[in-house]
Design an enzyme around this catalytic site. Structure first.
Site, PDB file in Angstrom:
ATOM      1  N   GLU A 105       0.998  -1.072  -0.005  1.00 34.57           N
ATOM      2  CA  GLU A 105      -0.213   0.068   0.012  1.00 34.57           C
ATOM      3  C   GLU A 105       0.835   1.157   0.003  1.00 34.57           C
ATOM      4  O   GLU A 105       1.824   1.237   0.239  1.00 34.57           O
ATOM      5  CB  GLU A 105      -0.667   0.128   1.137  1.00 34.57           C
ATOM      6  CG  GLU A 105      -1.993  -1.010   1.351  1.00 34.57           C
ATOM      7  CD  GLU A 105      -2.184  -1.384   2.803  1.00 34.57           C
ATOM      8  OE1 GLU A 105      -2.130  -0.416   3.627  1.00 34.57           O
ATOM      9  OE2 GLU A 105      -2.190  -2.686   3.190  1.00 34.57           O
TER      10      GLU A 105
ATOM     11  N   LYS B  83      10.557   3.916   3.197  1.00 30.35           N
ATOM     12  CA  LYS B  83      10.536   5.368   2.672  1.00 30.35           C
ATOM     13  C   LYS B  83      11.090   5.520   1.369  1.00 30.35           C
ATOM     14  O   LYS B  83      12.177   5.258   1.199  1.00 30.35           O
ATOM     15  CB  LYS B  83      11.283   5.933   3.959  1.00 30.35           C
ATOM     16  CG  LYS B  83      10.826   6.025   5.192  1.00 30.35           C
ATOM     17  CD  LYS B  83       9.529   7.263   5.258  1.00 30.35           C
ATOM     18  CE  LYS B  83       8.593   7.091   6.554  1.00 30.35           C
ATOM     19  NZ  LYS B  83       9.314   7.797   7.757  1.00 30.35           N
TER      20      LYS B  83
ATOM     21  N   CYS C 208      15.749  44.462   9.749  1.00 29.81           N
ATOM     22  CA  CYS C 208      15.486  46.107   9.401  1.00 29.81           C
ATOM     23  C   CYS C 208      15.319  46.756  10.651  1.00 29.81           C
ATOM     24  O   CYS C 208      14.023  46.497  10.841  1.00 29.81           O
ATOM     25  CB  CYS C 208      14.552  46.304   8.396  1.00 29.81           C
ATOM     26  SG  CYS C 208      14.215  48.059   8.001  1.00 29.81           S
TER      27      CYS C 208
ATOM     28  N   CYS D  66       9.259  51.086   7.724  1.00 32.13           N
ATOM     29  CA  CYS D  66       9.353  50.240   6.621  1.00 32.13           C
ATOM     30  C   CYS D  66       8.203  49.566   6.146  1.00 32.13           C
ATOM     31  O   CYS D  66       7.551  48.987   7.264  1.00 32.13           O
ATOM     32  CB  CYS D  66      10.409  49.176   7.161  1.00 32.13           C
ATOM     33  SG  CYS D  66      10.882  48.005   6.064  1.00 32.13           S
TER      34      CYS D  66
HETATM   35  P1  AMP Z   1       5.023   6.266  11.517  1.00 35.55           P
HETATM   36  O1  AMP Z   1       4.121   7.531  11.866  1.00 35.55           O
HETATM   37  O2  AMP Z   1       6.275   6.611  10.662  1.00 35.55           O
HETATM   38  O3  AMP Z   1       5.419   5.554  12.813  1.00 35.55           O
HETATM   39  O4  AMP Z   1       4.083   5.420  10.520  1.00 35.55           O
HETATM   40  C1  AMP Z   1       2.966   4.936  11.146  1.00 35.55           C
HETATM   41  C2  AMP Z   1       1.771   5.773  10.648  1.00 35.55           C
HETATM   42  O5  AMP Z   1       1.704   5.608   9.246  1.00 35.55           O
HETATM   43  C3  AMP Z   1       0.451   5.074  11.057  1.00 35.55           C
HETATM   44  O6  AMP Z   1       0.288   5.815  12.250  1.00 35.55           O
HETATM   45  C4  AMP Z   1      -0.214   5.709   9.962  1.00 35.55           C
HETATM   46  O7  AMP Z   1      -0.772   6.892  10.245  1.00 35.55           O
HETATM   47  C5  AMP Z   1       0.360   5.993   8.801  1.00 35.55           C
HETATM   48  N1  AMP Z   1       0.068   5.013   7.519  1.00 35.55           N
HETATM   49  C6  AMP Z   1      -0.137   5.799   6.351  1.00 35.55           C
HETATM   50  N2  AMP Z   1      -0.398   5.034   5.260  1.00 35.55           N
HETATM   51  C7  AMP Z   1      -0.568   3.799   6.092  1.00 35.55           C
HETATM   52  C8  AMP Z   1      -0.946   2.411   5.474  1.00 35.55           C
HETATM   53  N3  AMP Z   1      -1.096   2.117   3.957  1.00 35.55           N
HETATM   54  N4  AMP Z   1      -0.801   1.431   6.384  1.00 35.55           N
HETATM   55  C9  AMP Z   1      -0.391   1.817   7.869  1.00 35.55           C
HETATM   56  N5  AMP Z   1      -0.124   2.796   8.246  1.00 35.55           N
HETATM   57  C10 AMP Z   1      -0.256   3.812   7.326  1.00 35.55           C
HETATM   58 ZN    ZN Z   2      13.087  48.279   5.946  1.00 35.14          ZN
END
Ligand code: AMP
Ligand code: ZN
Length: 665
Positions: free
Chosen positions: A111, A309, A421, A427
């Site tokens: 996903e 990431k 400034c 100004c």
């Molecule tokens: P992190 O905040 O980096 O720990 O990542 C976890 C967060 O990613 C979760 O709390 C979700 O809010 C978010 N997230 C976004 N997309 C997804 C997804 N497809 N599945 C699970 N978590 C997701």
């Molecule tokens: Zn100025």
């Protein structure tokens, strides 16, 4: 048809239209026809209050005001995700998963990782009950009223699905809507929002749900949590959630191995720029729910899922010119004007260079080729100079010595990153900016007057400072461009009304450098009047909690300036609140002087915010984390176990809500 049947039929029809419009992006009727039907339903509901339903489509326009968001414990913890950055990381993860499960028969759901604010939607008997933010994972804030205004979220499930469940997802601000909001802000002279993610999570905490309803928020769902064992796989549960009315993006895909997962990653690394919203990665989950259960969780994340990431995208381009912007406090921000270049789906022409040190550190010069990167922020960053491409005759950048607007010589005090400034009263951007800040929502909150009008009023010579606002007459304003009699009157009424705004906000509105909202509150509470504040010396100022040398000096500078003294006197004559009112002093004591409290858990007699206010009103201090300095922890239900252990380790006294109430009464 009975009235009840009629009401139900209308509700179902309108829900269906919302679904088609907001989830499927496929309108079946015109906005006008929709409005006619909503009005019809509204009328029936008003005439027949017995059939009221908080999940009716008429209940989604907002209007409820939430002063304090209640803390609510999650039924099931909301975990975070482990991160990975390479194919190797993912292969290692696959190995661990296969080893723990004792099989290589594992499928993965791939996903997108939506970049917004996580939300947990609770449904009971197929009805929406509440929406709670992730918070610390154990408990979050109840933002039900605000979330209900997001029309892609179904409030009542009529299709075949589980009936008691939590839907987990991300509240996002699609890029189109975000950019539109920013265009409006620029028009109003407000500062632009920095990125969609922060703006989305900020929107959830707005007190006025009608304002939330106006924001183009959306909610993308990615997990069903339920004890009903209707579905065997994660993918299947989401497919069914989509059929039941939830916005589950169809970018989700199944993969039979990490190699296939990587195809998905590579595809979206490029294609994500065509999506209408931001993603910062991919989430890979073991698909089989039985296997998920076997794998379980570590202390902070599921073992059955991992995030990947994306690397931030970089391009190189040429720096054409460095210009300088003057902010409302006179702070100078250097701006890199770039040869336009495509980056992460948008054309980039400008990047912030922050300050003189940054320019020196990068050794950046006009005509240099530079690397530009887009991280979480909308405004791109310059990462480095491509020295291999530097022109032979290039010369080091000389930072501006004079203000680009008024030509006054810039100053830089020791320890300050920025140049300023000093021509506060002469100004243009400072004059306008200061008045715009004065009227803004968190300051004097003047209705009927916007940033653009302030600019116009100043250009027309009607105002030169914020005290001038209070001398304005309707007749003076009407001749202005695009100003009707009614709006002129509204504006003057708004200005008059602001005379009731409490002292702490007035203090913030004055725009004293480094005196933000929180500092203004502290100062107001301590000094109780502008006179006491302005006659205090350095030593007295720095004894106030959280007031350091820098803020103290800035207050002294402000107070010793003749122009400011005159302004304040005029505001006084106009009747603004320049001291704390008797009503707000009432109920305040020093009973908790010098004591530091941490508040954790869910409470019954008072809300978390009320507790915090009571601590502060009685002279105590609220801290968010437990340390050696903490004197007491007020523990409610479901206090986080990590906090509990830490408190015990440090020997901090744990008291109940009732103990606390006894303490202050
Ligand atoms: P992190 O905040 O980096 O720990 O990542 C976890 C967060 O990613 C979760 O709390 C979700 O809010 C978010 N997230 C976004 N997309 C997804 C997804 N497809 N599945 C699970 N978590 C997701
Ligand atoms: Zn100025």
């Amino acid at each position: 048809m009975t009235v009840q049947e009629k009401i139900n039929a209308l509700r179902e029809e309108l829900n269906n239209h919302n679904y088609n419009y907001y989830v499927l992006d496929n309108a079946l009727i015109t906005d006008f026809d929709f409005d006619v039907k909503i009005k019809e339903l509204e009328k029936l509901e008003i005439e027949n209050p017995a059939f009221f339903d908080s999940n009716s489509p008429t209940q989604r326009v907002g209007g409820e005001i939430t002063k304090n968001f209640e803390t609510v414990a999650h039924l099931n913890r909301m975990y975070s995700l482990d991160n990975s950055y390479s194919k190797e990381d993912l292969l290692d993860w696959e190995k661990r998963v296969q080893k723990m499960l004792g099989t290589s028969e594992v499928k993965y759901s791939c996903e997108l990782k939506f970049d917004g604010a996580s939300i947990n939607l609770t449904y009971e008997n197929s009805q929406f009950i509440k929406a709670v933010t992730r918070g610390d994972g154990f408990q979050g804030d109840d933002v039900t009223n605000n979330v209900k205004t997001i029309l892609s979220i179904p409030l009542s499930i009529t299709k075949d699905f589980v009936s008691n469940f939590e839907m987990r997802g991300e509240i996002i601000l699609p890029l189109h809507g975000f950019n539109k909001m920013n265009e409006e802000r620029v028009e109003n002279g407000d500062e632009e929002y920095r990125n969609p993610r922060n703006t989305a999570s900020g929107s959830l905490k707005l007190q006025d749900s009608a304002e939330v309803a106006r924001r183009p928020l959306d909610c993308l769902l990615y997990q069903v949590v339920t004890s009903e064992r209707k579905y065997k796989t994660h993918f299947e549960s989401l497919e069914n959630a989509r059929k039941a009315g939830f916005k589950v993006p169809d970018t989700i895909a199944l993969a039979t191995s990490i190699d296939k997962v990587f195809d998905f990653v590579n595809y979206w690394d490029v294609k994500r720029h065509d999506l209408p919203y931001e993603t910062d990665g991919v989430v890979i989950k073991v698909n089989n729910l039985q296997q998920q259960e076997e794998l379980g969780y570590t202390a902070k994340a599921p073992r059955w899922a991992i995030a990947y990431k994306f690397k931030a995208e970089q391009v190189s381009t040429i720096l054409n010119e460095i210009t300088y912007q003057v902010g409302r406090t006179g702070a100078i921000t250097p701006v890199a004007n770039l040869e336009p270049v495509q980056l992460a789906g948008t054309t980039v022409k400008r990047a912030s260079l922050h300050n003189a040190d940054q320019i020196e550190k990068l050794d950046i010069r006009v005509r240099d080729t530079v690397f530009v990167e887009k991280g979480g922020e909308i405004i791109p960053k310059i990462i480095a100079v491509d020295f291999t491409k530097r022109l032979e005759n290039s010369e080091p950048t000389k930072y501006a010595t004079n203000c680009p607007e008024c030509n006054t010589e810039l100053v830089r005090t020791e320890g300050d990153a920025k140049h300023y400034c000093p021509n506060e009263f002469g100004c243009a951007p400072q004059i306008t900016g200061r008045i715009q800040h004065f009227i803004s929502r968190k300051a004097m909150d003047i209705e009927g007057l916007g940033g653009e009008t302030v600019d116009l009023l100043r250009k027309e010579g009607l105002i030169e400072n914020y005290a001038d606002l209070y001398d304005l007459k309707v007749e003076q304003v009407i001749p202005l461009e695009r100003m009707a009699e009614k709006s002129a009157q509204n504006m003057i009424d708004g200005i008059l009304k602001s005379k009731n705004i409490p002292f702490e906000k007035v203090l913030f509105a004055l725009g004293i450098r480094f005196v933000g909202e929180t500092v203004a509150k502290k100062l107001a509470k301590h000094f109780k009047s502008i006179d006491k504040l302005m006659t205090s010396d350095f030593e007295t100022l720095i004894t106030v909690d959280e007031i350091g040398d820098r803020i103290a000096q800035s207050i002294l500078d402000f107070s010793s300036n003749l122009g400011n003294i005159q302004l304040i006197n005029r505001l006084k004559l106009h009747g603004l609140q320049l001291e704390v009112s008797a009503a707000s002093i009432e109920n305040q004591t020093n009973k908790l002087e010098g004591q530091v409290f941490v508040v954790s858990g869910v409470f019954h007699q008072m809300s978390r915010e009320e507790l915090k206010k009571a601590i502060e009103d009685n002279g105590g201090k609220v801290s968010t984390s437990i340390s050696k300095k903490t004197n007491f922890i007020i523990a409610g239900d479901n206090m986080g176990p990590s906090k509990l252990t830490k408190a015990q380790d440090l020997g901090v006294e744990i008291i109940s809500e009732q103990d606390f109430i006894n303490k202050i009464n």
